[in-house]
Scaffold this motif. Structure first.
Motif, PDB file in Angstrom:
ATOM      1  N   THR A   1       0.851  -1.190   0.000  1.00 38.27           N
ATOM      2  CA  THR A   1       0.000   0.000   0.000  1.00 38.27           C
ATOM      3  C   THR A   1       0.887   1.240   0.000  1.00 38.27           C
ATOM      4  N   GLY A   2       0.594   2.179  -0.892  1.00 41.93           N
ATOM      5  CA  GLY A   2       1.443   3.349  -1.082  1.00 41.93           C
ATOM      6  C   GLY A   2       1.367   4.357   0.050  1.00 41.93           C
ATOM      7  N   PRO A   3       2.295   5.303   0.061  1.00 42.69           N
ATOM      8  CA  PRO A   3       2.390   6.237   1.183  1.00 42.69           C
ATOM      9  C   PRO A   3       1.191   7.163   1.333  1.00 42.69           C
ATOM     10  N   VAL A   4       0.638   7.643   0.211  1.00 45.47           N
ATOM     11  CA  VAL A   4      -0.498   8.558   0.315  1.00 45.47           C
ATOM     12  C   VAL A   4      -1.720   7.817   0.852  1.00 45.47           C
ATOM     13  N   THR A   5      -1.929   6.577   0.403  1.00 40.14           N
ATOM     14  CA  THR A   5      -3.072   5.799   0.890  1.00 40.14           C
ATOM     15  C   THR A   5      -2.884   5.395   2.345  1.00 40.14           C
ATOM     16  N   CYS A   6      -1.665   5.030   2.732  1.00 42.79           N
ATOM     17  CA  CYS A   6      -1.409   4.739   4.153  1.00 42.79           C
ATOM     18  C   CYS A   6      -1.742   5.957   5.008  1.00 42.79           C
ATOM     19  N   LEU A   7      -1.484   7.133   4.477  1.00 42.06           N
ATOM     20  CA  LEU A   7      -1.774   8.367   5.201  1.00 42.06           C
ATOM     21  C   LEU A   7      -3.268   8.658   5.212  1.00 42.06           C
ATOM     22  N   ARG A   8      -3.892   8.642   4.020  1.00 41.84           N
ATOM     23  CA  ARG A   8      -5.281   9.052   3.890  1.00 41.84           C
ATOM     24  C   ARG A   8      -6.239   8.080   4.566  1.00 41.84           C
ATOM     25  N   TRP A   9      -5.904   6.803   4.570  1.00 42.58           N
ATOM     26  CA  TRP A   9      -6.802   5.814   5.159  1.00 42.58           C
ATOM     27  C   TRP A   9      -6.434   5.481   6.592  1.00 42.58           C
ATOM     28  N   SER A  10      -5.614   6.318   7.167  1.00 41.56           N
ATOM     29  CA  SER A  10      -5.387   6.318   8.607  1.00 41.56           C
ATOM     30  C   SER A  10      -6.045   7.580   9.155  1.00 41.56           C
ATOM     31  N   PHE A  11      -6.132   7.673  10.471  1.00 44.07           N
ATOM     32  CA  PHE A  11      -6.405   8.963  11.089  1.00 44.07           C
ATOM     33  C   PHE A  11      -5.046   9.637  11.253  1.00 44.07           C
ATOM     34  N   PRO A  12      -4.757  10.689  10.475  1.00 42.69           N
ATOM     35  CA  PRO A  12      -3.426  11.284  10.517  1.00 42.69           C
ATOM     36  C   PRO A  12      -3.237  12.203  11.712  1.00 42.69           C
ATOM     37  N   ARG A  13      -2.003  12.526  11.968  1.00 38.76           N
ATOM     38  CA  ARG A  13      -1.696  13.542  12.970  1.00 38.76           C
ATOM     39  C   ARG A  13      -2.247  14.891  12.497  1.00 38.76           C
ATOM     40  N   ASP A  14      -2.650  15.723  13.419  1.00 40.88           N
ATOM     41  CA  ASP A  14      -3.078  17.079  13.064  1.00 40.88           C
ATOM     42  C   ASP A  14      -2.090  18.123  13.557  1.00 40.88           C
ATOM     43  N   ASP A  15      -0.940  17.643  14.085  1.00 36.72           N
ATOM     44  CA  ASP A  15       0.079  18.566  14.580  1.00 36.72           C
ATOM     45  C   ASP A  15       1.283  18.637  13.642  1.00 36.72           C
ATOM     46  N   VAL A  16       1.277  17.848  12.567  1.00 34.26           N
ATOM     47  CA  VAL A  16       2.361  17.824  11.580  1.00 34.26           C
ATOM     48  C   VAL A  16       1.714  17.822  10.198  1.00 34.26           C
ATOM     49  N   HIS A  17       2.254  18.575   9.266  1.00 34.92           N
ATOM     50  CA  HIS A  17       1.657  18.631   7.928  1.00 34.92           C
ATOM     51  C   HIS A  17       1.642  17.241   7.283  1.00 34.92           C
ATOM     52  N   GLN A  18       0.618  16.979   6.494  1.00 39.27           N
ATOM     53  CA  GLN A  18       0.485  15.655   5.898  1.00 39.27           C
ATOM     54  C   GLN A  18       1.620  15.332   4.934  1.00 39.27           C
ATOM     55  N   SER A  19       2.235  16.328   4.327  1.00 40.56           N
ATOM     56  CA  SER A  19       3.361  16.063   3.424  1.00 40.56           C
ATOM     57  C   SER A  19       4.540  15.461   4.181  1.00 40.56           C
ATOM     58  N   VAL A  20       4.739  15.875   5.420  1.00 41.08           N
ATOM     59  CA  VAL A  20       5.809  15.318   6.250  1.00 41.08           C
ATOM     60  C   VAL A  20       5.516  13.861   6.578  1.00 41.08           C
ATOM     61  N   GLN A  21       4.271  13.577   6.919  1.00 40.42           N
ATOM     62  CA  GLN A  21       3.886  12.199   7.236  1.00 40.42           C
ATOM     63  C   GLN A  21       3.997  11.306   5.999  1.00 40.42           C
ATOM     64  N   ALA A  22       3.613  11.835   4.824  1.00 46.18           N
ATOM     65  CA  ALA A  22       3.704  11.047   3.588  1.00 46.18           C
ATOM     66  C   ALA A  22       5.149  10.714   3.255  1.00 46.18           C
ATOM     67  N   GLN A  23       6.054  11.644   3.467  1.00 47.01           N
ATOM     68  CA  GLN A  23       7.465  11.383   3.166  1.00 47.01           C
ATOM     69  C   GLN A  23       8.032  10.326   4.117  1.00 47.01           C
ATOM     70  N   GLN A  24       7.658  10.379   5.384  1.00 44.16           N
ATOM     71  CA  GLN A  24       8.102   9.353   6.326  1.00 44.16           C
ATOM     72  C   GLN A  24       7.613   7.971   5.894  1.00 44.16           C
ATOM     73  N   LEU A  25       6.363   7.895   5.490  1.00 41.04           N
ATOM     74  CA  LEU A  25       5.819   6.624   5.012  1.00 41.04           C
ATOM     75  C   LEU A  25       6.535   6.168   3.747  1.00 41.04           C
ATOM     76  N   ALA A  26       6.845   7.103   2.861  1.00 42.80           N
ATOM     77  CA  ALA A  26       7.527   6.757   1.605  1.00 42.80           C
ATOM     78  C   ALA A  26       8.902   6.154   1.870  1.00 42.80           C
ATOM     79  N   LEU A  27       9.617   6.697   2.799  1.00 41.40           N
ATOM     80  CA  LEU A  27      10.944   6.161   3.115  1.00 41.40           C
ATOM     81  C   LEU A  27      10.840   4.758   3.700  1.00 41.40           C
ATOM     82  N   ALA A  28       9.864   4.533   4.552  1.00 39.55           N
ATOM     83  CA  ALA A  28       9.664   3.195   5.110  1.00 39.55           C
ATOM     84  C   ALA A  28       9.310   2.199   4.010  1.00 39.55           C
ATOM     85  N   LEU A  29       8.441   2.603   3.082  1.00 39.05           N
ATOM     86  CA  LEU A  29       8.015   1.713   2.001  1.00 39.05           C
ATOM     87  C   LEU A  29       9.110   1.527   0.958  1.00 39.05           C
ATOM     88  N   ARG A  30       9.957   2.516   0.797  1.00 43.79           N
ATOM     89  CA  ARG A  30      11.099   2.376  -0.125  1.00 43.79           C
ATOM     90  C   ARG A  30      11.981   1.203   0.309  1.00 43.79           C
TER      91      ARG A  30
END
Length: 770
Positions: A566-595
């Motif tokens: 599952t890709g980084p944007v979907t992992c982000l969007r289909w979770s309840f994301p943090r509201d204290d950090v911008h979603q682009s930061v969370q997506a990049q963290q997920l992308a590095l893990a999935l890489r």
């Protein structure tokens, strides 16, 4: 005094009661009367929850057995003849439109209506489908009236919720082969709304919430112009109709403030001050001298506790300008999008649990805020102090911050976002190692999640079987799925994902920074519920997540077998994301893990890797402009960062939902996936014209049949669909696949549908082989 309001409550019940009842009805295990009785029980239970919490304005008609827009389709008689001709009971006709119906013995065979995402949420609504000679007629026993009276009999006075006429038509479409522009039907539809409002008033309704969420869109001129005549008629019915509060949510309405200024005959206006708090002053300035502001300050889309101090400040600002009698404290939207109650979560870590608020808890929050601004902070001193402590605990917790993750993000380079070679070079290399025919067939990833799979997973979760026993069971399931695909003669296999509970939850459970719930289910569509994981801190991957199962599947497969991520944007969007950090930061963290996972899959010998991004379209900001381009930039970067670490020989696939991508096709192309598969079976094939217009060079698999329905498409039906696609796509770039994963289907229908799909692909393979 300042009143409190909830715009809508989740339908499923504390333990997914509605899901169980509807599926039992579909399976013939309970009667229609039993189903209707369970719906009534749930409605009354939910009204009581809100009444007991002290909510002043409680919604009714927010309940639906399948979808609230589908309720309105039936309410207004917008039922295509292909459904009405069977003279089904209204309940069965309703479900036929929602999920299709196939009864060969009775000569019934009809697909479902199109289903698309509700704005930028993961909820799906059924699209109203209009005819050129469309007529509208109010149902004999209008649901909003019936449910208001039902609540009244139970001792609860409610405010019925109905979808507004302009939104209903803008969200609609012309049926296949029809040319009607839905918005032109406004004059024909409005008398039905007038009749409904009159019936509601006769039943004792004083106030109605009329949702017009499309005001957050950039509206076409005809749609924008429709509001004034519509609400001049609906808002000027006098004492014979209820007062109307027009509700918007999921964005700001400042760009449509001229529309709002023309609606001063309405009782009130609701706006989402969680998503866009900066619109408050502009909206207040546009209100009429007696209009009420419903201030949406409690988040209806996420699970974090409301920061009472910040919410109270917004409400008090409104009170300063309008007075207490003209302000309502409300949820930002319906609470449909959050779980039922935090009380069910006995296993959550106490520190983290203290940060959350689900639907039941949010009803209490609107009451506390309303009381604080009405009677003063001292009246809720204990609650305010506890809330401030929770907010501070989260802000200062070490569990939210990981210096190693931040250091890795800081070291990301532009080169890490690019594959080694352009597509033509990659395609040539992949052709040498992955020998595929014309019109290659595959599935999207998952195969049916049988009862036995769920039982064994539950036993493993409870510790009733050992890890070794569970692993052997999963291997046997993979063996069976591979064998079935060999028998079906598919060209690219999948391992079937028997080990996975959900395409996001499964990965979240193997990543740091996530937490999980036990009963926090949220409706996605119909009876389909998801349990979104929650991102509470910085995300990283401690160990491989899918390599073992994928490597095993490849080792026993006679044909290429995809690794599935599952890709980084979907992992982000289909979770309840943090509201204290911008979603682009969370997506990049997920992308590095999935890489890391993608690279490990390639090293394990998996030559085809699918990185799914079904939520890419869903996450698109609702309005064109700088915000949308910024989103597309970081979303595409996240996908490319996750996938660009492999060699040219590895074929990267991606899947995403819905074909409404004309406005951002440049971003789809920029993903640089070797093969795209898209959910397309219910869409007009003309939407594929963009692939010609943009000279898209890579491969594409538009879905040829709808997996949301148990209906089995015929071979000829799939051939017709492929023939349509070939008007817009080259034979050498077209893949043949279902719309989406098959986990919710049963094996008999799955095998029958794939057999017909594969036969259709072979027909075209032979036709174009010369």
């Amino acid at each position: 005094m300042v009143q409190s309001s909830v715009l809508g409550f989740p339908r499923m019940g504390k333990l997914r009661d509605l899901k169980k009842a509807t599926e039992a009805y579909w399976g013939g295990k309970i009667s229609r009367d039993d189903l209707l009785a369970e719906g009534k029980r749930l409605r009354q239970e939910h009204w009581k929850i809100q009444k007991d919490a002290g909510v002043d304005i409680i919604p009714s008609n927010d309940f639906a057995f399948y979808d609230q827009v589908l309720d309105h389709i039936q309410l207004f008689g917008v039922i295509p003849e292909r459904y009405s001709k069977y003279n089904l009971h209204p309940v069965d006709e309703y479900f036929a439109m929602g999920r299709g119906l196939q009864k060969p013995d009775e000569g019934v065979d009809v697909p479902s209506l199109e289903m698309v995402k509700w704005f930028d949420s993961n909820y799906h609504y059924v699209k109203p489908t209009l005819q050129d000679n469309q007529t509208f007629k109010l149902a004999a026993n209008p649901k909003p009236v019936v449910e208001f009276l039902e609540a009244k009999e139970a001792g609860v006075v409610t405010r019925p919720v109905i979808l507004g006429p302009v939104s209903f038509l803008v969200l609609a479409k012309a049926d296949r082969g029809q040319s009607v522009d839905p918005i032109t039907q406004l004059d024909n539809l409005l008398p039905v709304y007038v009749e409904l409002l009159n019936k509601l008033k006769a039943a004792g309704v004083e106030d109605v919430q009329i949702d017009e969420p499309i005001l957050v869109f950039d509206l076409a001129a005809k749609a924008k112009a429709a509001f004034k005549p519509a609400y001049e008629k609906l808002g000027n019915l006098g004492a014979q109709a209820p007062r109307l509060t027009l509700a918007t949510y999921f964005g700001d309405i400042v760009h449509n403030i001229d529309v709002l200024s023309s609606l001063q005959n309405l009782h009130g206006i609701h706006v989402d001050l969680v998503r866009n708090p900066e619109q408050l002053d502009t909206v207040i300035g546009a209100l009429g001298p007696n209009q009420v502001l419903s201030a949406g300050v409690v988040d209806g889309r996420n699970i974090w506790k409301t920061n009472f101090q910040a919410a109270i400040e917004k409400v008090e600002l409104a009170i300063q300008k309008l007075g207490k009698d003209r302000v309502i404290v409300a949820t930002s939207s319906s609470l449909l999008h959050v779980p039922h109650t935090l009380a069910s979560e006995k296993n959550l870590d106490a520190e983290i649990r203290d940060w959350f608020s689900f639907a039941v808890e949010k009803t209490a929050e609107v009451v506390i805020i309303a009381k604080a601004v009405t009677e003063g902070p001292a009246s809720v001193k204990e609650q305010l102090e506890a809330n401030a402590k929770s907010v501070q605990s989260r802000a200062s917790s070490k569990r939210t911050n990981d210096p190693a993750v931040k250091a890795r993000q800081a070291s990301v380079t532009p080169e890490q976002h690019n594959r080694k070679s352009p597509f033509p070079v990659r395609h040539a290399e992949q052709g040498k190692s992955i020998n595929l025919p014309l019109f290659p067939t595959t599935t999207i990833g998952s195969f049916p999640q049988t009862k036995e799979i769920r039982i064994q997973r539950n036993k493993f979760t409870k510790g009733e079987i050992t890890p070794e026993e569970y692993e052997k069971f999963i291997e046997k399931e993979i063996q069976d799925v591979i064998k079935i695909q060999e028998e079906l003669d598919l060209d690219v296999f999948v391992h079937g994902e028997p080990e996975r509970n959900d395409m996001v939850q499964y990965f979240g459970e193997r990543l740091t920074g996530y937490v999980f719930t036990t009963h926090a289910w949220v409706q996605s569509y119909g009876s389909r519920c998801v349990r979104p994981p929650i991102i509470v801190g910085d995300v990283s991957r401690p160990a491989p997540m899918t390599v073992k199962e994928s490597k095993y599947a490849v080792s026993i497969s006679k044909k290429p077998c995809k690794g599935m991520i599952t890709g980084p944007v979907t992992c982000l969007r289909w979770s309840f994301p943090r509201d204290d950090v911008h979603q682009s930061v969370q997506a990049q963290q997920l992308a590095l893990a999935l890489r890391d996972e993608v690279v490990d899959l390639e090293a394990a010998g998996i030559q085809v890797i699918q990185v799914d991004e079904p939520a890419l379209r869903e996450g698109l900001p609702l309005r064109a402009g700088a915000e949308r381009e910024a989103y597309l930039k970081w979303a595409v970067d996240a996908f490319r960062l996750a996938t660009a670490g492999v060699t040219d020989n590895t074929q990267v696939h991606s899947h995403f939902c819905y074909s409404e991508f004309q406005d951002f096709f440049h971003a789809i192309a920029a993903l640089d996936a070797d093969v795209l598969s898209i959910e397309n079976s219910k869409s007009d094939a003309k939407l594929l014209k963009v692939f010609i217009d943009e000279a898209y060079p890579r491969h594409i698999g538009p879905g040829v049949y709808d997996i949301h329905s148990p209906r089995v498409p015929s071979e000829q039906e799939i051939k017709d669909r492929i023939e349509e696609m070939l008007q817009y796509l080259r034979p050498d770039q077209l893949w043949v696949n279902p719309d989406c994963g098959l986990k919710t289907r049963q094996w008999p229908e799955t095998k029958a549908a794939i057999t017909n799909m594969n036969n259709a692909a072979k027909y075209f393979r032979q036709k174009y082989s010369s």
